[in-house]
Design a protein around this motif. Sequence first.
Motif, PDB file in Angstrom:
ATOM      1  N   THR A 284      40.546  44.256  42.493  1.00 33.73           N
ATOM      2  CA  THR A 284      40.409  45.025  43.736  1.00 33.73           C
ATOM      3  C   THR A 284      39.998  44.143  44.919  1.00 33.73           C
ATOM      4  O   THR A 284      40.206  44.516  46.054  1.00 33.73           O
ATOM      5  CB  THR A 284      39.353  46.151  43.605  1.00 33.73           C
ATOM      6  N   ALA A 285      39.407  42.982  44.613  1.00 35.13           N
ATOM      7  CA  ALA A 285      38.942  42.129  45.711  1.00 35.13           C
ATOM      8  C   ALA A 285      39.902  40.982  46.007  1.00 35.13           C
ATOM      9  O   ALA A 285      39.611  40.116  46.818  1.00 35.13           O
ATOM     10  CB  ALA A 285      37.555  41.576  45.386  1.00 35.13           C
ATOM     11  N   THR A 286      41.053  40.950  45.343  1.00 32.69           N
ATOM     12  CA  THR A 286      41.981  39.836  45.548  1.00 32.69           C
ATOM     13  C   THR A 286      43.026  40.197  46.598  1.00 32.69           C
ATOM     14  O   THR A 286      43.355  41.360  46.780  1.00 32.69           O
ATOM     15  CB  THR A 286      42.766  39.504  44.264  1.00 32.69           C
ATOM     16  N   ASP A 287      43.552  39.176  47.281  1.00 31.57           N
ATOM     17  CA  ASP A 287      44.686  39.453  48.154  1.00 31.57           C
ATOM     18  C   ASP A 287      45.771  38.399  48.013  1.00 31.57           C
ATOM     19  O   ASP A 287      46.703  38.353  48.803  1.00 31.57           O
ATOM     20  CB  ASP A 287      44.241  39.628  49.610  1.00 31.57           C
ATOM     21  N   GLY A 288      45.651  37.520  47.002  1.00 30.60           N
ATOM     22  CA  GLY A 288      46.675  36.500  46.793  1.00 30.60           C
ATOM     23  C   GLY A 288      47.974  37.126  46.322  1.00 30.60           C
ATOM     24  O   GLY A 288      47.993  38.227  45.786  1.00 30.60           O
ATOM     25  N   GLU A 289      49.068  36.403  46.516  1.00 30.87           N
ATOM     26  CA  GLU A 289      50.354  36.906  46.024  1.00 30.87           C
ATOM     27  C   GLU A 289      50.471  36.617  44.530  1.00 30.87           C
ATOM     28  O   GLU A 289      51.107  37.366  43.794  1.00 30.87           O
ATOM     29  CB  GLU A 289      51.488  36.233  46.775  1.00 30.87           C
ATOM     30  N   TYR A 290      49.817  35.525  44.108  1.00 26.59           N
ATOM     31  CA  TYR A 290      49.730  35.232  42.678  1.00 26.59           C
ATOM     32  C   TYR A 290      48.296  35.493  42.235  1.00 26.59           C
ATOM     33  O   TYR A 290      47.362  34.993  42.856  1.00 26.59           O
ATOM     34  CB  TYR A 290      50.022  33.754  42.390  1.00 26.59           C
ATOM     35  N   VAL A 291      48.129  36.247  41.176  1.00 25.03           N
ATOM     36  CA  VAL A 291      46.778  36.504  40.678  1.00 25.03           C
ATOM     37  C   VAL A 291      46.669  35.962  39.257  1.00 25.03           C
ATOM     38  O   VAL A 291      47.421  36.356  38.369  1.00 25.03           O
ATOM     39  CB  VAL A 291      46.450  38.009  40.705  1.00 25.03           C
TER      40      VAL A 291
END
Length: 310
Positions: free
Chosen positions: A85-92
């Motif tokens: 929920t706290a990520t905004d990268g295109e790759y996780v």
Amino acid sequence: MVPRKVSVVVPVYNEEANLPRLLPRLLPVLAGLSRPYEVVFADDGSRDGSLEILKQAARDNPGHVKVVELVRNAGQHMAILAGFTATDGEYVLTLDADLQNPPEEIPKLVLAMDEGHDVVGTIRQDRRDTFFRRIASRLVNRTTAAITGMRLNDYGCMLRGYHRDVVDVMSASDEASTFIPALAQQYARRPIEIPVAHAERTAGESKYSLYKLVRLNFDLMTGFSVVPLQLFTLFGFVTALSGFGFGVFLLVRRLVGGAEAEGVFTLFALAFVVMGVLMAGIGIVGEYVGRIYQQVRGRPRFLIRKVWGA
Ligand code: UDP
Ligand code: MG
């Protein structure tokens, strides 16, 4: 083309002994990717000094380190979902905190994702776990593959990569209990599995007791297929048919050879087998019912107290 941002999610439960070693290895690897990056630690209700170490890391690396603090322990897979929920990268990417998956392998995963794979799984080479743990994993990998029909060689390795689209559907899936690598596989368009190195746990002990491990594997097997139920039904049919056949056989024998009371222990043995299977079957049904119950209660899967460094 702007290079895609990489977010790394690390679930942490009482890892104060590992974090001081993880950070100086992970951050340089990410900095070396020469693209935007962030690390999101999900503190899964640690009772040791982990949270303090993580908060300090967030202060020391503004813009690169975030900490999602969970109110209480929710389990590794839920912690990862909370981290998402706290990520905004295109790759996780996901990574364990205990350094069993070397962070130095991350560029390989990023490369595979740049090639267009939306789910990158990993196969642990030369696995460094106890003999018992390896046998158990092998069994689980095989059964799960058979039951779910998913072709995955190593479900257990948590160093994995997911495209943002896959992360979004996983987050929206709202399953009360889940197993992330299997869930991702359901939504993958172009999955791939690549070999990665594996190391022994550097410090601390495995957070999975035998009991937690068994429960996790039930999640995996019942969460993705109803084959266990179907097998049970099938067994019921076969037993009923053989019972009927056995009855006919006894009747014929009686007509031919007259009354007799021998073989009563054979009947006992058969009765116990059938009873055992019935009980196991009730258990399997119970597993599904329990999961349905959890799901309909609809309680939140994890509770986030605060996000640090956001
Ligand atoms: N973990 C967690 N919550 C839990 C159990 C584990 O966040 O309830 C984290 C743990 O800190 C580690 C990762 O999940 O980063 C994998 O745990 P562990 O190494 O104990 O599992 P194993 O390698 O033995 O399968
Ligand atoms: Mg481990």
